[in-house]
Design an enzyme around this catalytic site. Structure first.
Site, short mmCIF file in Angstrom:
data_model
loop_
_atom_site.label_atom_id
_atom_site.label_comp_id
_atom_site.label_asym_id
_atom_site.label_seq_id
_atom_site.Cartn_x
_atom_site.Cartn_y
_atom_site.Cartn_z
N ARG A 1 -7.50 1.22 8.43
CA ARG A 1 -7.26 2.58 7.99
C ARG A 1 -8.53 3.09 7.32
O ARG A 1 -9.38 2.30 6.95
CB ARG A 1 -6.08 2.64 7.04
CG ARG A 1 -5.30 3.89 7.29
CD ARG A 1 -4.01 4.06 6.62
NE ARG A 1 -3.03 3.04 6.57
CZ ARG A 1 -2.00 3.12 5.72
NH1 ARG A 1 -1.90 4.16 4.91
NH2 ARG A 1 -1.09 2.19 5.69
N ALA B 1 -28.53 14.65 13.84
CA ALA B 1 -28.23 14.48 12.40
C ALA B 1 -28.02 15.80 11.66
O ALA B 1 -27.02 16.00 11.01
CB ALA B 1 -29.34 13.67 11.74
N GLN C 1 -0.15 8.46 10.94
CA GLN C 1 0.23 7.41 9.98
C GLN C 1 1.65 7.73 9.49
O GLN C 1 1.85 8.79 8.86
CB GLN C 1 -0.80 7.42 8.85
CG GLN C 1 -0.43 6.66 7.61
CD GLN C 1 0.01 5.24 7.89
OE1 GLN C 1 1.12 4.86 7.51
NE2 GLN C 1 -0.83 4.49 8.56
N ARG D 1 -4.30 4.49 11.67
CA ARG D 1 -3.30 3.43 11.63
C ARG D 1 -3.75 2.24 12.47
O ARG D 1 -4.15 2.42 13.62
CB ARG D 1 -2.00 3.99 12.23
CG ARG D 1 -0.87 3.05 12.08
CD ARG D 1 0.38 3.59 12.74
NE ARG D 1 1.50 2.76 12.34
CZ ARG D 1 2.64 2.72 12.98
NH1 ARG D 1 2.84 3.50 14.02
NH2 ARG D 1 3.61 1.93 12.57
N SER D 2 -3.71 1.09 11.87
CA SER D 2 -4.00 -0.16 12.60
C SER D 2 -5.25 -0.06 13.47
O SER D 2 -5.22 -0.39 14.66
CB SER D 2 -2.82 -0.54 13.49
OG SER D 2 -1.66 -0.56 12.72
N ARG E 1 0.87 -1.18 0.00
CA ARG E 1 0.00 0.00 0.00
C ARG E 1 0.90 1.22 0.00
O ARG E 1 1.45 1.61 1.03
CB ARG E 1 -0.87 -0.04 1.26
CG ARG E 1 -1.78 1.15 1.40
CD ARG E 1 -2.51 1.10 2.71
NE ARG E 1 -3.86 0.60 2.57
CZ ARG E 1 -4.64 0.29 3.59
NH1 ARG E 1 -4.20 0.40 4.82
NH2 ARG E 1 -5.87 -0.14 3.40
N HIS F 1 -36.50 6.42 10.97
CA HIS F 1 -35.45 6.39 9.95
C HIS F 1 -34.67 5.10 10.18
O HIS F 1 -34.27 4.83 11.31
CB HIS F 1 -34.54 7.61 10.06
CG HIS F 1 -33.77 7.85 8.80
ND1 HIS F 1 -32.85 6.96 8.32
CD2 HIS F 1 -33.82 8.86 7.90
CE1 HIS F 1 -32.35 7.42 7.19
NE2 HIS F 1 -32.93 8.56 6.90
N LYS G 1 -25.45 16.91 5.77
CA LYS G 1 -26.68 17.63 6.13
C LYS G 1 -26.40 18.95 6.84
O LYS G 1 -27.29 19.78 6.95
CB LYS G 1 -27.56 16.74 7.00
CG LYS G 1 -28.28 15.69 6.15
CD LYS G 1 -29.32 14.97 6.92
CE LYS G 1 -28.75 13.78 7.60
NZ LYS G 1 -29.24 12.50 7.23
C1 PLP Z 1 -32.60 12.11 12.21
C2 PLP Z 1 -31.88 11.33 11.18
N1 PLP Z 1 -31.05 10.35 11.57
C3 PLP Z 1 -30.34 9.64 10.67
C4 PLP Z 1 -30.46 9.89 9.33
C5 PLP Z 1 -29.67 9.03 8.39
O1 PLP Z 1 -28.51 9.60 7.98
P1 PLP Z 1 -27.41 8.74 7.16
O2 PLP Z 1 -28.03 8.38 5.88
O3 PLP Z 1 -26.28 9.69 7.06
O4 PLP Z 1 -27.09 7.53 7.97
C6 PLP Z 1 -31.30 10.89 8.89
C7 PLP Z 1 -31.40 11.19 7.44
O5 PLP Z 1 -32.07 12.08 6.99
C8 PLP Z 1 -32.03 11.63 9.84
O6 PLP Z 1 -32.86 12.60 9.46
#
Ligand code: PLP
Length: 462
Positions: free
Chosen positions: A323, A264, A107, A99-100, A77, A178, A294
């Site tokens: 890595r 998020a 690194q 690293r590792s 690598r 989600h 986001k």
């Molecule tokens: C509150 C919340 N959590 C997690 C996520 C998922 O994000 P990712 O696709 O980056 O894992 C979203 C995506 O819109 C979200 O609104």
């Protein structure tokens, strides 16, 4: 970057010394922000231009061993590549980071990438602090999306506190529809225990979907011998409101359970950052996870994990296997340097204005069709009820908006799958529209007028 030496060597080329002196002023001014960043290690107030950013990446990436013209590179690598385009796409950093299985270990083949990573983590920390979350001590940018990063943080915390995860695999999760946080928790061996949402007046707003702290307590007491952790949430589509993170933090402290906040897209909402700060002060918050795309206007692929405890961040970085790609970290660095602190703050201001525009236009429209915009105090999205359209028309509306080239709205239909509403029984159908950071006022206005036309057309024909 030894600009003095460079300037000195320009003497005796027949260009008058006064011209060299004058030219060196501009030359040094161009390089000054680079030195300031290395000295101050915080996000510069003013954004840099692309030539400064490219120069900075060039210098740093040329500290990596693959750029040494005299190095005999016989490992498996060695930063070899097939196309120069790959150099452009990776900012010149071919050796990745870590690293590792320790994401932040320097690194040996990549001194430049190791410094680039440390600078990125320091400046993103300084930015988040400047936005109101002052009581965090360290940040780690990871090459994973939000869900996987929640998993990484969870496993890091289980290791940090020496929790027996086999006998305590349950992770409480106030319902947030989600899949990725749930999958991230399961990926590291957790079992998700969902605390269902409710609809109505709550601790945060006059309306909205929320999770009752009393329900969290009850579920904990029924299963306490198996529960190690809780993952709370601050941001989601309206009408979901943030979890009561201060009370959850107190509860986590009293019961000695790990508490991760899924923030998020909350970096763009200063009031949410302040609430997280209060939760840290009031109880236990181990780590807070935020998506890079986001919040920071970069391609999908990274997250920033912050914590009030530096050692926790260390433990999380030790949990990474192998890595890692440096690309999400470089992308974040480029975005932050090009915006600067002032640029990011003005993006937030613009987001707030766009949100007001979205809300006022939706409220005005909702009144003309006998609907309402829910008062759930969401700072990024608005939910407008669609009580007066039958299910078949709502299905048609989704298709129409898609064909009208509007991306992003969500229609949740009562009687269909409730997924997305974050509760068992939907009281009514609704549509959600967003005004997140980076969105454009013109897109918001135009999408509402297309929505208006689409609904009126459907009503005419039904
Ligand atoms: C509150 C919340 N959590 C997690 C996520 C998922 O994000 P990712 O696709 O980056 O894992 C979203 C995506 O819109 C979200 O609104």
């Amino acid at each position: 970057m030894r600009d003095e030496k460079f300037i000195d060597l320009l003497a005796n080329f027949g260009v008058p010394p006064n011209m060299i002196d004058r030219a060196s002023i501009g030359f040094k001014a161009h390089l000054k922000p680079l030195y300031q960043l290395l000295e101050q290690r915080t996000l510069p107030d003013q954004g840099w231009d692309d030539s400064q950013i490219k120069l900075f990446l060039y210098y740093l990436s040329h500290l990596d061993s693959d750029k040494d013209p005299g190095a005999l590179r016989i490992g498996e690598r060695e930063g070899r590549f097939s196309s120069d385009l790959l150099g452009d796409l990776s900012g010149g950093f071919f050796h990745g980071i870590g690293r590792s299985g320790n994401l932040t270990a320097p690194q040996p083949k990549a001194a430049g990438a190791s410094i680039m990573q440390k600078i990125t983590n320091k400046i993103v920390l300084s930015l988040i602090k400047s936005l109101g979350l002052t009581n965090i001590k360290a940040a780690l940018t990871v090459p994973f999306g939000t869900g996987m990063s929640i998993g990484l943080a969870l496993r890091g915390l289980v290791n940090h506190y020496n929790v027996d995860f086999k006998s305590k695999p349950l992770v409480m999760y106030p319902q947030l529809d989600h899949k990725s946080p749930v999958k991230g928790i399961e990926f590291v061996g957790g079992d998700v225990c969902i605390i269902p949402g409710k609809f109505g007046k709550n601790y945060y707003a006059p309306d909205g979907v929320y999770v009752d702290i009393e329900d969290i307590k009850q579920i904990y007491h029924e299963n306490s011998s198996q529960i190690s952790s809780i993952v709370s949430n601050t941001t989601f589509f309206a009408p979901r409101v943030p979890d009561d993170i201060k009370e959850i933090a107190k509860f986590a402290k009293q019961n000695n359970i790990i508490h991760i906040i899924n923030n998020a897209y909350g970096v763009q909402v200063p009031s949410i950052l302040k609430d997280i700060g209060r939760a840290i002060d009031a109880g236990r918050v181990d780590a807070i996870v935020q998506s890079t795309d986001k919040n920071f206007l970069v391609p999908v692929g990274g997250a920033v994990i912050v914590s009030p405890d530096k050692n926790i961040v260390k433990s999380i970085s030790h949990t990474y296997a192998g890595r890692a790609s440096a690309s999400p970290i470089i992308q974040l660095l480029v975005s932050l340097l090009s915006l600067g602190k002032q640029g990011y703050h003005s993006q937030i201001k613009q987001q707030q204005e766009n949100f007001q525009l979205l809300k006022s236009k939706l409220v005005a429209f909702s009144k003309t069709i006998g609907e309402e915009v829910l008062e759930c105090n969401n700072h990024v999205s608005c939910a407008m009820t669609l009580k007066n359209l039958p299910k078949k028309d709502l299905n048609e509306l989704g298709g129409k908006l898609y064909n009208l080239r509007i991306t992003g709205p969500r229609i949740i239909i009562k009687g269909d799958s409730n997924y997305g509403a974050c509760l068992k029984e939907l009281p009514f159908s609704y549509i959600v529209m967003n005004a997140a950071i980076g969105s454009k006022a013109g897109h918001i206005s135009e999408s509402i007028s297309r929505l208006q036309k689409a609904i009126l057309k459907i009503k005419e024909n039904s």
